[in-house]
Design a protein around this motif. Structure first.
Motif, PDB file in Angstrom:
ATOM      1  N   LYS A  71       0.810  -1.212   0.000  1.00  0.00           N
ATOM      2  CA  LYS A  71       0.000   0.000   0.000  1.00  0.00           C
ATOM      3  C   LYS A  71       0.844   1.263   0.000  1.00  0.00           C
ATOM      4  O   LYS A  71       0.506   2.230  -0.642  1.00  0.00           O
ATOM      5  CB  LYS A  71      -0.921   0.000   1.230  1.00  0.00           C
ATOM      6  N   THR A  72       1.941   1.275   0.747  1.00  0.00           N
ATOM      7  CA  THR A  72       2.675   2.515   0.921  1.00  0.00           C
ATOM      8  C   THR A  72       3.936   2.631   0.089  1.00  0.00           C
ATOM      9  O   THR A  72       4.395   3.724  -0.163  1.00  0.00           O
ATOM     10  CB  THR A  72       3.080   2.698   2.398  1.00  0.00           C
ATOM     11  N   ASP A  73       4.543   1.531  -0.329  1.00  0.00           N
ATOM     12  CA  ASP A  73       5.802   1.618  -1.040  1.00  0.00           C
ATOM     13  C   ASP A  73       5.885   0.581  -2.148  1.00  0.00           C
ATOM     14  O   ASP A  73       6.129  -0.592  -1.883  1.00  0.00           O
ATOM     15  CB  ASP A  73       6.963   1.427  -0.057  1.00  0.00           C
ATOM     16  N   PRO A  74       5.709   1.006  -3.384  1.00  0.00           N
ATOM     17  CA  PRO A  74       5.775   0.051  -4.488  1.00  0.00           C
ATOM     18  C   PRO A  74       7.189  -0.464  -4.742  1.00  0.00           C
ATOM     19  O   PRO A  74       7.374  -1.403  -5.476  1.00  0.00           O
ATOM     20  CB  PRO A  74       5.268   0.862  -5.678  1.00  0.00           C
ATOM     21  N   GLY A  75       8.216   0.145  -4.114  1.00  0.00           N
ATOM     22  CA  GLY A  75       9.591  -0.256  -4.347  1.00  0.00           C
ATOM     23  C   GLY A  75      10.030  -1.468  -3.552  1.00  0.00           C
ATOM     24  O   GLY A  75      11.040  -2.068  -3.845  1.00  0.00           O
ATOM     25  N   ILE A  76       9.281  -1.859  -2.530  1.00  0.00           N
ATOM     26  CA  ILE A  76       9.643  -2.999  -1.702  1.00  0.00           C
ATOM     27  C   ILE A  76       8.525  -4.011  -1.804  1.00  0.00           C
ATOM     28  O   ILE A  76       7.357  -3.676  -1.695  1.00  0.00           O
ATOM     29  CB  ILE A  76       9.827  -2.578  -0.229  1.00  0.00           C
ATOM     30  N   ARG A  77       8.912  -5.267  -2.012  1.00  0.00           N
ATOM     31  CA  ARG A  77       7.876  -6.286  -2.129  1.00  0.00           C
ATOM     32  C   ARG A  77       8.344  -7.607  -1.562  1.00  0.00           C
ATOM     33  O   ARG A  77       9.542  -7.836  -1.393  1.00  0.00           O
ATOM     34  CB  ARG A  77       7.436  -6.453  -3.571  1.00  0.00           C
ATOM     35  N   ASP A  78       7.381  -8.458  -1.273  1.00  0.00           N
ATOM     36  CA  ASP A  78       7.666  -9.788  -0.748  1.00  0.00           C
ATOM     37  C   ASP A  78       8.152 -10.654  -1.906  1.00  0.00           C
ATOM     38  O   ASP A  78       7.476 -10.761  -2.928  1.00  0.00           O
ATOM     39  CB  ASP A  78       6.389 -10.362  -0.130  1.00  0.00           C
ATOM     40  N   ILE A  79       9.315 -11.266  -1.752  1.00  0.00           N
ATOM     41  CA  ILE A  79       9.872 -12.072  -2.839  1.00  0.00           C
ATOM     42  C   ILE A  79       9.874 -13.567  -2.510  1.00  0.00           C
ATOM     43  O   ILE A  79      10.460 -14.353  -3.235  1.00  0.00           O
ATOM     44  CB  ILE A  79      11.300 -11.602  -3.189  1.00  0.00           C
ATOM     45  N   SER A  80       9.207 -13.949  -1.444  1.00  0.00           N
ATOM     46  CA  SER A  80       9.241 -15.347  -1.019  1.00  0.00           C
ATOM     47  C   SER A  80       8.596 -16.291  -2.037  1.00  0.00           C
ATOM     48  O   SER A  80       8.905 -17.474  -2.061  1.00  0.00           O
ATOM     49  CB  SER A  80       8.570 -15.515   0.342  1.00  0.00           C
ATOM     50  N   HIS A  81       7.733 -15.765  -2.901  1.00  0.00           N
ATOM     51  CA  HIS A  81       7.077 -16.609  -3.896  1.00  0.00           C
ATOM     52  C   HIS A  81       7.959 -16.870  -5.111  1.00  0.00           C
ATOM     53  O   HIS A  81       7.663 -17.729  -5.925  1.00  0.00           O
ATOM     54  CB  HIS A  81       5.769 -15.947  -4.348  1.00  0.00           C
ATOM     55  N   MET A  82       9.073 -16.127  -5.241  1.00  0.00           N
ATOM     56  CA  MET A  82       9.959 -16.260  -6.395  1.00  0.00           C
ATOM     57  C   MET A  82      10.873 -17.464  -6.237  1.00  0.00           C
ATOM     58  O   MET A  82      11.151 -17.908  -5.127  1.00  0.00           O
ATOM     59  CB  MET A  82      10.849 -15.013  -6.537  1.00  0.00           C
ATOM     60  N   THR A  83      11.384 -17.949  -7.366  1.00  0.00           N
ATOM     61  CA  THR A  83      12.395 -18.992  -7.316  1.00  0.00           C
ATOM     62  C   THR A  83      13.677 -18.374  -6.776  1.00  0.00           C
ATOM     63  O   THR A  83      13.825 -17.148  -6.758  1.00  0.00           O
ATOM     64  CB  THR A  83      12.687 -19.581  -8.708  1.00  0.00           C
ATOM     65  N   GLU A  84      14.608 -19.211  -6.373  1.00  0.00           N
ATOM     66  CA  GLU A  84      15.869 -18.703  -5.830  1.00  0.00           C
ATOM     67  C   GLU A  84      16.597 -17.844  -6.870  1.00  0.00           C
ATOM     68  O   GLU A  84      17.141 -16.796  -6.554  1.00  0.00           O
ATOM     69  CB  GLU A  84      16.748 -19.862  -5.383  1.00  0.00           C
ATOM     70  N   GLU A  85      16.581 -18.290  -8.119  1.00  0.00           N
ATOM     71  CA  GLU A  85      17.245 -17.535  -9.189  1.00  0.00           C
ATOM     72  C   GLU A  85      16.586 -16.163  -9.386  1.00  0.00           C
ATOM     73  O   GLU A  85      17.278 -15.148  -9.531  1.00  0.00           O
ATOM     74  CB  GLU A  85      17.187 -18.338 -10.493  1.00  0.00           C
ATOM     75  N   GLU A  86      15.259 -16.120  -9.348  1.00  0.00           N
ATOM     76  CA  GLU A  86      14.544 -14.844  -9.479  1.00  0.00           C
ATOM     77  C   GLU A  86      14.842 -13.928  -8.290  1.00  0.00           C
ATOM     78  O   GLU A  86      14.992 -12.718  -8.456  1.00  0.00           O
ATOM     79  CB  GLU A  86      13.033 -15.081  -9.592  1.00  0.00           C
ATOM     80  N   GLN A  87      14.925 -14.501  -7.081  1.00  0.00           N
ATOM     81  CA  GLN A  87      15.244 -13.707  -5.895  1.00  0.00           C
ATOM     82  C   GLN A  87      16.626 -13.082  -6.011  1.00  0.00           C
ATOM     83  O   GLN A  87      16.808 -11.907  -5.739  1.00  0.00           O
ATOM     84  CB  GLN A  87      15.170 -14.568  -4.631  1.00  0.00           C
ATOM     85  N   GLU A 110      18.335 -12.464  -8.761  1.00  0.00           N
ATOM     86  CA  GLU A 110      18.283 -11.442  -9.805  1.00  0.00           C
ATOM     87  C   GLU A 110      17.625 -10.165  -9.288  1.00  0.00           C
ATOM     88  O   GLU A 110      18.121  -9.058  -9.497  1.00  0.00           O
ATOM     89  CB  GLU A 110      17.512 -11.979 -11.015  1.00  0.00           C
ATOM     90  N   TYR A 111      16.522 -10.312  -8.572  1.00  0.00           N
ATOM     91  CA  TYR A 111      15.808  -9.157  -8.022  1.00  0.00           C
ATOM     92  C   TYR A 111      16.679  -8.409  -7.009  1.00  0.00           C
ATOM     93  O   TYR A 111      16.779  -7.180  -7.043  1.00  0.00           O
ATOM     94  CB  TYR A 111      14.502  -9.629  -7.362  1.00  0.00           C
ATOM     95  N   LEU A 112      17.319  -9.158  -6.110  1.00  0.00           N
ATOM     96  CA  LEU A 112      18.146  -8.527  -5.082  1.00  0.00           C
ATOM     97  C   LEU A 112      19.377  -7.848  -5.682  1.00  0.00           C
ATOM     98  O   LEU A 112      19.782  -6.772  -5.219  1.00  0.00           O
ATOM     99  CB  LEU A 112      18.542  -9.542  -4.017  1.00  0.00           C
ATOM    100  N   LEU A 113      19.965  -8.444  -6.708  1.00  0.00           N
ATOM    101  CA  LEU A 113      21.093  -7.796  -7.385  1.00  0.00           C
ATOM    102  C   LEU A 113      20.648  -6.491  -8.043  1.00  0.00           C
ATOM    103  O   LEU A 113      21.352  -5.479  -7.969  1.00  0.00           O
ATOM    104  CB  LEU A 113      21.715  -8.735  -8.415  1.00  0.00           C
ATOM    105  N   LYS A 114      19.479  -6.517  -8.659  1.00  0.00           N
ATOM    106  CA  LYS A 114      18.949  -5.309  -9.287  1.00  0.00           C
ATOM    107  C   LYS A 114      18.697  -4.231  -8.229  1.00  0.00           C
ATOM    108  O   LYS A 114      19.059  -3.070  -8.407  1.00  0.00           O
ATOM    109  CB  LYS A 114      17.650  -5.635 -10.027  1.00  0.00           C
ATOM    110  N   ARG A 115      18.094  -4.629  -7.111  1.00  0.00           N
ATOM    111  CA  ARG A 115      17.823  -3.669  -6.022  1.00  0.00           C
ATOM    112  C   ARG A 115      19.114  -3.100  -5.453  1.00  0.00           C
ATOM    113  O   ARG A 115      19.215  -1.914  -5.165  1.00  0.00           O
ATOM    114  CB  ARG A 115      17.040  -4.346  -4.888  1.00  0.00           C
ATOM    115  N   THR A 116      20.116  -3.956  -5.294  1.00  0.00           N
ATOM    116  CA  THR A 116      21.401  -3.505  -4.770  1.00  0.00           C
ATOM    117  C   THR A 116      22.027  -2.479  -5.704  1.00  0.00           C
ATOM    118  O   THR A 116      22.559  -1.459  -5.251  1.00  0.00           O
ATOM    119  CB  THR A 116      22.349  -4.699  -4.563  1.00  0.00           C
ATOM    120  N   ALA A 117      21.959  -2.733  -7.009  1.00  0.00           N
ATOM    121  CA  ALA A 117      22.510  -1.789  -7.986  1.00  0.00           C
ATOM    122  C   ALA A 117      21.747  -0.471  -7.934  1.00  0.00           C
ATOM    123  O   ALA A 117      22.343   0.614  -8.007  1.00  0.00           O
ATOM    124  CB  ALA A 117      22.446  -2.391  -9.387  1.00  0.00           C
ATOM    125  N   GLU A 118      20.420  -0.546  -7.797  1.00  0.00           N
ATOM    126  CA  GLU A 118      19.609   0.680  -7.698  1.00  0.00           C
ATOM    127  C   GLU A 118      19.962   1.466  -6.434  1.00  0.00           C
ATOM    128  O   GLU A 118      20.073   2.692  -6.469  1.00  0.00           O
ATOM    129  CB  GLU A 118      18.116   0.335  -7.695  1.00  0.00           C
TER     130      GLU A 118
END
Length: 140
Positions: free
Chosen positions: A30-46, A48-56
């Protein structure tokens, strides 16, 4: 990729406040579209997502003037003080196993652990306390 000011501000707030409590409270959707729950993603997707977030986040830090060239002090294993206890049960160490990264064991734990995992080629060496170790002699 163009990041809106609102999204950048929300991410900065989340970083400052600690995003873990936002995720735990369920406020992220509701308050922050930049943070989301990633527990439903595969390990590879997690990853990739975390590397992208770290770079951002690093890009955001650079724009804020942060010095990202500072490297943390590397831990030198020789600097760590060796404790004279069995690495399994914490009794006084009696033997050292060179094949197990020089871990210290009491005789019982060495025998049981090495027999259980069929490590018959590992030969124990007698461990003798040095003056450095003797300061750990505790009378209970």
């Amino acid at each position: 990729a163009v990041v809106s000011t609102q999204s950048t501000g929300a991410r900065a707030r989340a970083l400052k406040e600690g995003s873990h409590h936002l995720i735990a409270s369920g406020q992220t959707k509701k308050t922050d579209p930049g943070i989301r729950d990633i527990s439903h993603m595969t390990e590879e997707e997690q990853v990739e997502y975390l590397l992208k977030r770290t770079a951002e986040e690093a890009a955001l830090d650079l724009r804020a003037g942060a010095d990202l060239t500072v490297k943390p002090k590397e831990i030198d294993e020789k600097d760590e003080e060796e404790l004279p206890w069995c690495c399994v049960c914490n009794r006084d160490a009696e033997v050292r196993c060179a094949e197990c990264d020089n871990d210290l064991y009491c005789k019982r734990c060495f025998r049981e652990g090495h027999d259980e995992f069929d490590l018959t080629d590992h030969k124990p060496a007698i461990f003798k306390k040095t003056s450095q170790h003797k300061k750990y002699n505790l009378e209970l």
